[in-house]
Design a protein around this motif. Sequence first.
Motif, PDB file in Angstrom:
ATOM      1  N   LYS A 146       0.837  -1.204   0.000  1.00  0.00           N
ATOM      2  CA  LYS A 146       0.000   0.000   0.000  1.00  0.00           C
ATOM      3  C   LYS A 146       0.878   1.262   0.000  1.00  0.00           C
ATOM      4  O   LYS A 146       0.653   2.179  -0.787  1.00  0.00           O
ATOM      5  CB  LYS A 146      -0.941  -0.014   1.214  1.00  0.00           C
ATOM      6  N   ARG A 167     -14.803   8.869  11.449  1.00  0.00           N
ATOM      7  CA  ARG A 167     -13.435   9.294  11.122  1.00  0.00           C
ATOM      8  C   ARG A 167     -13.175   9.226   9.616  1.00  0.00           C
ATOM      9  O   ARG A 167     -12.335   9.936   9.075  1.00  0.00           O
ATOM     10  CB  ARG A 167     -12.413   8.441  11.879  1.00  0.00           C
ATOM     11  N   ASN A 214      -5.109   4.825   2.955  1.00  0.00           N
ATOM     12  CA  ASN A 214      -4.198   3.706   3.172  1.00  0.00           C
ATOM     13  C   ASN A 214      -4.851   2.862   4.278  1.00  0.00           C
ATOM     14  O   ASN A 214      -4.760   3.203   5.439  1.00  0.00           O
ATOM     15  CB  ASN A 214      -2.850   4.283   3.593  1.00  0.00           C
ATOM     16  N   ARG A 215      -5.521   1.791   3.914  1.00  0.00           N
ATOM     17  CA  ARG A 215      -6.565   1.127   4.700  1.00  0.00           C
ATOM     18  C   ARG A 215      -7.749   2.093   4.767  1.00  0.00           C
ATOM     19  O   ARG A 215      -7.629   3.256   4.370  1.00  0.00           O
ATOM     20  CB  ARG A 215      -6.112   0.703   6.092  1.00  0.00           C
ATOM     21  N   VAL A 235     -10.725  -6.761   9.514  1.00  0.00           N
ATOM     22  CA  VAL A 235     -10.152  -7.132  10.816  1.00  0.00           C
ATOM     23  C   VAL A 235     -11.250  -7.243  11.883  1.00  0.00           C
ATOM     24  O   VAL A 235     -11.228  -8.158  12.718  1.00  0.00           O
ATOM     25  CB  VAL A 235      -9.033  -6.137  11.246  1.00  0.00           C
ATOM     26  N   VAL A 236     -12.223  -6.349  11.805  1.00  0.00           N
ATOM     27  CA  VAL A 236     -13.284  -6.352  12.821  1.00  0.00           C
ATOM     28  C   VAL A 236     -14.121  -7.642  12.729  1.00  0.00           C
ATOM     29  O   VAL A 236     -14.529  -8.210  13.740  1.00  0.00           O
ATOM     30  CB  VAL A 236     -14.171  -5.090  12.676  1.00  0.00           C
ATOM     31  N   LEU A 272     -14.541  -8.045  16.590  1.00  0.00           N
ATOM     32  CA  LEU A 272     -14.416  -6.841  17.419  1.00  0.00           C
ATOM     33  C   LEU A 272     -15.740  -6.088  17.556  1.00  0.00           C
ATOM     34  O   LEU A 272     -15.819  -5.071  18.237  1.00  0.00           O
ATOM     35  CB  LEU A 272     -13.345  -5.900  16.830  1.00  0.00           C
ATOM     36  N   VAL A 293      -5.655   1.306  14.203  1.00  0.00           N
ATOM     37  CA  VAL A 293      -6.608   0.931  15.249  1.00  0.00           C
ATOM     38  C   VAL A 293      -7.290   2.207  15.752  1.00  0.00           C
ATOM     39  O   VAL A 293      -6.603   3.188  16.049  1.00  0.00           O
ATOM     40  CB  VAL A 293      -5.853   0.231  16.410  1.00  0.00           C
ATOM     41  N   PRO A 294      -8.625   2.242  15.812  1.00  0.00           N
ATOM     42  CA  PRO A 294      -9.311   3.481  16.204  1.00  0.00           C
ATOM     43  C   PRO A 294      -8.909   3.947  17.602  1.00  0.00           C
ATOM     44  O   PRO A 294      -8.717   3.135  18.507  1.00  0.00           O
ATOM     45  CB  PRO A 294     -10.798   3.085  16.182  1.00  0.00           C
ATOM     46  N   LYS A 326       6.217  -6.301  12.666  1.00  0.00           N
ATOM     47  CA  LYS A 326       5.538  -6.407  13.961  1.00  0.00           C
ATOM     48  C   LYS A 326       5.122  -7.851  14.170  1.00  0.00           C
ATOM     49  O   LYS A 326       4.665  -8.511  13.225  1.00  0.00           O
ATOM     50  CB  LYS A 326       4.303  -5.515  13.988  1.00  0.00           C
ATOM     51  N   GLU A 379     -11.687  -1.871   6.880  1.00  0.00           N
ATOM     52  CA  GLU A 379     -11.171  -2.576   8.060  1.00  0.00           C
ATOM     53  C   GLU A 379     -12.316  -2.949   9.003  1.00  0.00           C
ATOM     54  O   GLU A 379     -12.231  -3.934   9.737  1.00  0.00           O
ATOM     55  CB  GLU A 379     -10.155  -1.700   8.810  1.00  0.00           C
ATOM     56  N   ASP A 380     -13.395  -2.164   8.933  1.00  0.00           N
ATOM     57  CA  ASP A 380     -14.525  -2.401   9.833  1.00  0.00           C
ATOM     58  C   ASP A 380     -15.374  -3.607   9.429  1.00  0.00           C
ATOM     59  O   ASP A 380     -16.303  -3.982  10.156  1.00  0.00           O
ATOM     60  CB  ASP A 380     -15.373  -1.125   9.936  1.00  0.00           C
TER      61      ASP A 380
HETATM   62  P1  ADP Z   1       0.068  -0.727   8.138  1.00  0.00           P
HETATM   63  O1  ADP Z   1       0.106  -2.179   8.535  1.00  0.00           O
HETATM   64  O2  ADP Z   1      -1.129  -0.377   7.306  1.00  0.00           O
HETATM   65  O3  ADP Z   1       1.353  -0.234   7.575  1.00  0.00           O
HETATM   66  P2  ADP Z   1      -0.165  -0.243  10.945  1.00  0.00           P
HETATM   67  O4  ADP Z   1       0.960  -1.145  11.264  1.00  0.00           O
HETATM   68  O5  ADP Z   1      -0.345   1.031  11.721  1.00  0.00           O
HETATM   69  O6  ADP Z   1      -0.151   0.164   9.435  1.00  0.00           O
HETATM   70  O7  ADP Z   1      -1.475  -1.129  11.024  1.00  0.00           O
HETATM   71  C1  ADP Z   1      -2.689  -0.602  11.139  1.00  0.00           C
HETATM   72  C2  ADP Z   1      -3.493  -1.609  11.926  1.00  0.00           C
HETATM   73  O8  ADP Z   1      -4.707  -1.012  12.326  1.00  0.00           O
HETATM   74  C3  ADP Z   1      -3.832  -2.857  11.134  1.00  0.00           C
HETATM   75  O9  ADP Z   1      -3.528  -3.997  11.875  1.00  0.00           O
HETATM   76  C4  ADP Z   1      -5.334  -2.725  10.948  1.00  0.00           C
HETATM   77  O10 ADP Z   1      -5.991  -3.963  10.856  1.00  0.00           O
HETATM   78  C5  ADP Z   1      -5.725  -1.955  12.162  1.00  0.00           C
HETATM   79  N1  ADP Z   1      -7.010  -1.267  11.985  1.00  0.00           N
HETATM   80  C6  ADP Z   1      -7.329  -0.365  11.055  1.00  0.00           C
HETATM   81  N2  ADP Z   1      -8.620   0.004  11.159  1.00  0.00           N
HETATM   82  C7  ADP Z   1      -9.128  -0.706  12.186  1.00  0.00           C
HETATM   83  C8  ADP Z   1     -10.412  -0.785  12.774  1.00  0.00           C
HETATM   84  N3  ADP Z   1     -11.432  -0.052  12.323  1.00  0.00           N
HETATM   85  N4  ADP Z   1     -10.568  -1.610  13.831  1.00  0.00           N
HETATM   86  C9  ADP Z   1      -9.538  -2.340  14.289  1.00  0.00           C
HETATM   87  N5  ADP Z   1      -8.313  -2.325  13.764  1.00  0.00           N
HETATM   88  C10 ADP Z   1      -8.097  -1.514  12.728  1.00  0.00           C
END
Ligand code: ADP
Length: 274
Positions: free
Chosen positions: A76, A112, A127-128, A136-137, A142, A99-100, A199, A132-133
């Motif tokens: 991305k 948001r 970027n995402r 990942v949710v 979640l 993550v919110p 990570k 995500e809702d």
């Molecule tokens: P990236 O992996 O995009 O480079 P990060 O390491 O900051 O950036 O990861 C962002 C994290 O936030 C991801 O694991 C993603 O699943 C999570 N995330 C994004 N939006 C949400 C959401 N609405 N609820 C829970 N987690 C979220």
Amino acid sequence: MAEKKAFASKFIAAPGKKFSLAEHDPRDDSAFDDKDKTKEQLLKDAAAIDGLQDRLFAEGKRALLVVLQGIDCSGKDGTVRAVFNASGPLGVTVKSFGVPSEVERAHDYLWRVHQACPAKGYIGVFNRSHYEDVLVVRVEKLAAADAIERRYDEINAFEKLVANSGTRILKFMLHVSKEEQAARLQERVDDPTKQWKFKAGDLATRAKWADYMAAYETAISRCSTEHAPWHIIPADRNWARNAAIARIVREALEEMNPQYPLPKDWDPKAVKIL
Ligand code: ADP
């Protein structure tokens, strides 16, 4: 123009149809004939996007929203760099969704997202995103299952509102294979300039690969619409990924065909500077 449209249509998940990732090869580069020529074309497309963005800004009536979604290591960030760096920061906004926060969680999940949508004249890159809702949710449970179930229709209605307000929406799933992700994760572990990106949580997500892919299939099946289509981009080869997205963005902007406004209330021929 018809031929140009045919390029984007190679990648679009047909609205209203059940979508299967198994039919899409992450290494497919059949849209391009030659790697070097394709890289040259990418530079031209990125420069053209810059010129079109200038017109979009001058016109000030419409916006373009580019949604980038993909699993870790799908590229991305690299896409943003390759497609939009030529445009610079003047008219392009990039918003990453993590993550919110506590404040964000105190609102509905689109709060948001709506705030981050591009203003008229801008290209906005997510970027995402709000997906995500339902990704990942959904996988991590979640939110309540019935609340997640409602979100597909809510997202379609939200995107319709944004589209009706003058924003063209292009959504891209960066489709990378599990094998390629392993290679890229290994590179992050080995390369001191990339270790900061690694990570431990990435491995936990990778362990749920099938669940994530199923969540993507549902989201794409239910939310690829005429007003906000999903494009499935083979992402195992960076050059093919970047070139496909740049070409689709360029074509969308060309179709929008933004116009420099004519002077109002004054005649350029009548103005004497010196
Ligand atoms: P990236 O992996 O995009 O480079 P990060 O390491 O900051 O950036 O990861 C962002 C994290 O936030 C991801 O694991 C993603 O699943 C999570 N995330 C994004 N939006 C949400 C959401 N609405 N609820 C829970 N987690 C979220």
